[in-house]
Motif scaffolding. Structure first.
Motif, PDB file in Angstrom:
ATOM      1  N   GLU A  72       0.833  -1.197   0.000  1.00  0.00           N
ATOM      2  CA  GLU A  72       0.000   0.000   0.000  1.00  0.00           C
ATOM      3  C   GLU A  72       0.874   1.255   0.000  1.00  0.00           C
ATOM      4  O   GLU A  72       1.968   1.277   0.540  1.00  0.00           O
ATOM      5  CB  GLU A  72      -0.919   0.026   1.224  1.00  0.00           C
ATOM      6  CG  GLU A  72      -2.024  -0.998   1.174  1.00  0.00           C
ATOM      7  CD  GLU A  72      -2.986  -0.863   2.331  1.00  0.00           C
ATOM      8  OE1 GLU A  72      -4.195  -0.855   2.072  1.00  0.00           O
ATOM      9  OE2 GLU A  72      -2.530  -0.762   3.480  1.00  0.00           O
ATOM     10  N   THR A  73       0.335   2.298  -0.629  1.00  0.00           N
ATOM     11  CA  THR A  73       0.965   3.614  -0.609  1.00  0.00           C
ATOM     12  C   THR A  73      -0.041   4.604  -0.033  1.00  0.00           C
ATOM     13  O   THR A  73      -1.224   4.288   0.100  1.00  0.00           O
ATOM     14  CB  THR A  73       1.360   4.061  -2.029  1.00  0.00           C
ATOM     15  OG1 THR A  73       0.163   4.210  -2.813  1.00  0.00           O
ATOM     16  CG2 THR A  73       2.286   3.059  -2.703  1.00  0.00           C
ATOM     17  N   HIS A  75      -1.166   7.097  -1.525  1.00  0.00           N
ATOM     18  CA  HIS A  75      -2.116   7.392  -2.606  1.00  0.00           C
ATOM     19  C   HIS A  75      -3.230   6.334  -2.652  1.00  0.00           C
ATOM     20  O   HIS A  75      -4.414   6.670  -2.751  1.00  0.00           O
ATOM     21  CB  HIS A  75      -1.394   7.470  -3.946  1.00  0.00           C
ATOM     22  CG  HIS A  75      -2.299   7.782  -5.080  1.00  0.00           C
ATOM     23  ND1 HIS A  75      -2.860   9.029  -5.259  1.00  0.00           N
ATOM     24  CD2 HIS A  75      -2.773   7.005  -6.086  1.00  0.00           C
ATOM     25  CE1 HIS A  75      -3.631   9.001  -6.332  1.00  0.00           C
ATOM     26  NE2 HIS A  75      -3.591   7.780  -6.857  1.00  0.00           N
ATOM     27  N   THR A  76      -2.856   5.049  -2.582  1.00  0.00           N
ATOM     28  CA  THR A  76      -3.887   4.000  -2.640  1.00  0.00           C
ATOM     29  C   THR A  76      -4.769   4.024  -1.394  1.00  0.00           C
ATOM     30  O   THR A  76      -5.970   3.792  -1.479  1.00  0.00           O
ATOM     31  CB  THR A  76      -3.251   2.603  -2.801  1.00  0.00           C
ATOM     32  OG1 THR A  76      -2.376   2.339  -1.698  1.00  0.00           O
ATOM     33  CG2 THR A  76      -2.489   2.492  -4.106  1.00  0.00           C
ATOM     34  N   ASP A  79      -7.200   6.957  -1.783  1.00  0.00           N
ATOM     35  CA  ASP A  79      -8.300   6.611  -2.687  1.00  0.00           C
ATOM     36  C   ASP A  79      -9.275   5.634  -2.043  1.00  0.00           C
ATOM     37  O   ASP A  79     -10.497   5.783  -2.166  1.00  0.00           O
ATOM     38  CB  ASP A  79      -7.748   5.998  -3.976  1.00  0.00           C
ATOM     39  CG  ASP A  79      -7.051   7.015  -4.857  1.00  0.00           C
ATOM     40  OD1 ASP A  79      -7.231   8.237  -4.622  1.00  0.00           O
ATOM     41  OD2 ASP A  79      -6.313   6.596  -5.767  1.00  0.00           O
ATOM     42  N   LYS A  80      -8.746   4.658  -1.352  1.00  0.00           N
ATOM     43  CA  LYS A  80      -9.574   3.625  -0.741  1.00  0.00           C
ATOM     44  C   LYS A  80     -10.446   4.186   0.376  1.00  0.00           C
ATOM     45  O   LYS A  80     -11.611   3.832   0.518  1.00  0.00           O
ATOM     46  CB  LYS A  80      -8.661   2.526  -0.197  1.00  0.00           C
ATOM     47  CG  LYS A  80      -9.345   1.418   0.541  1.00  0.00           C
ATOM     48  CD  LYS A  80      -8.275   0.449   1.027  1.00  0.00           C
ATOM     49  CE  LYS A  80      -8.844  -0.604   1.918  1.00  0.00           C
ATOM     50  NZ  LYS A  80      -7.806  -1.517   2.405  1.00  0.00           N
TER      51      LYS A  80
END
Length: 113
Positions: A72-73, A75-76, A79-80
Motif C-alpha cells: 500500500e501507498t 495514494h492507494t 483513494d480507498k
C-alpha cells in the motif's frame, strides 16, 4: 476411622461426592474448550498480522486508526478511504514516500458511508 458429620454422613461420603462433582466440572470445562477450539466460524483474529481477513475489508475498509498493509501507498490508501489529507493529519509521517507495512496512521474520510 470415619468421623461422623451432621445427620449421619461420614467424611468418606462427603469426599466421594466432592470427587464426583469435581470430575463432572472438569469434563464440562474440557467440553467447552473443545467446542471453542473446533468451531468453524472464527470472528476474531489473534495474530499480529497487518492485513485483515477479506470479509473484514468488505464490511468496513477504513477505521479511524489504519495499519498500512503490504504494497500500500498513501495514494492507494487515500483513494480507498476517501481521505486526501493523510499527510497533514499524521505529523509522524515525515516523507510521504517512506510508507511501510505496519505503519499506523489516522484516517478521517471526507465522505461518510
Amino acid at each position: 476411622m470415619q468421623v461422623k458429620l451432621m445427620k449421619g454422613e461420614t467424611v468418606g461420603t462427603a469426599i466421594a461426592i466432592a470427587d464426583v462433582v469435581s470430575f463432572w466440572c472438569a469434563m464440562a470445562i474440557v467440553a467447552l474448550m473443545l467446542t471453542g477450539a473446533f468451531r468453524d466460524e472464527q470472528r476474531y483474529s489473534y495474530s499480529l498480522s497487518t492485513t485483515a481477513p477479506v470479509n473484514m475489508l468488505n464490511r468496513r475498509p477504513c477505521d479511524e486508526i489504519y495499519v498500512v498493509g503490504e504494497g500500500e501507498t498513501l495514494h492507494t490508501i487515500s483513494d480507498k478511504c476517501g481521505d486526501p489529507f493523510i499527510v497533514e493529519k499524521n505529523p509522524h509521517i515525515h516523507d510521504p514516500d517512506d510508507v511501510f507495512p505496519g505503519l499506523v496512521i489516522k484516517i478521517t474520510p471526507s465522505s461518510s458511508d
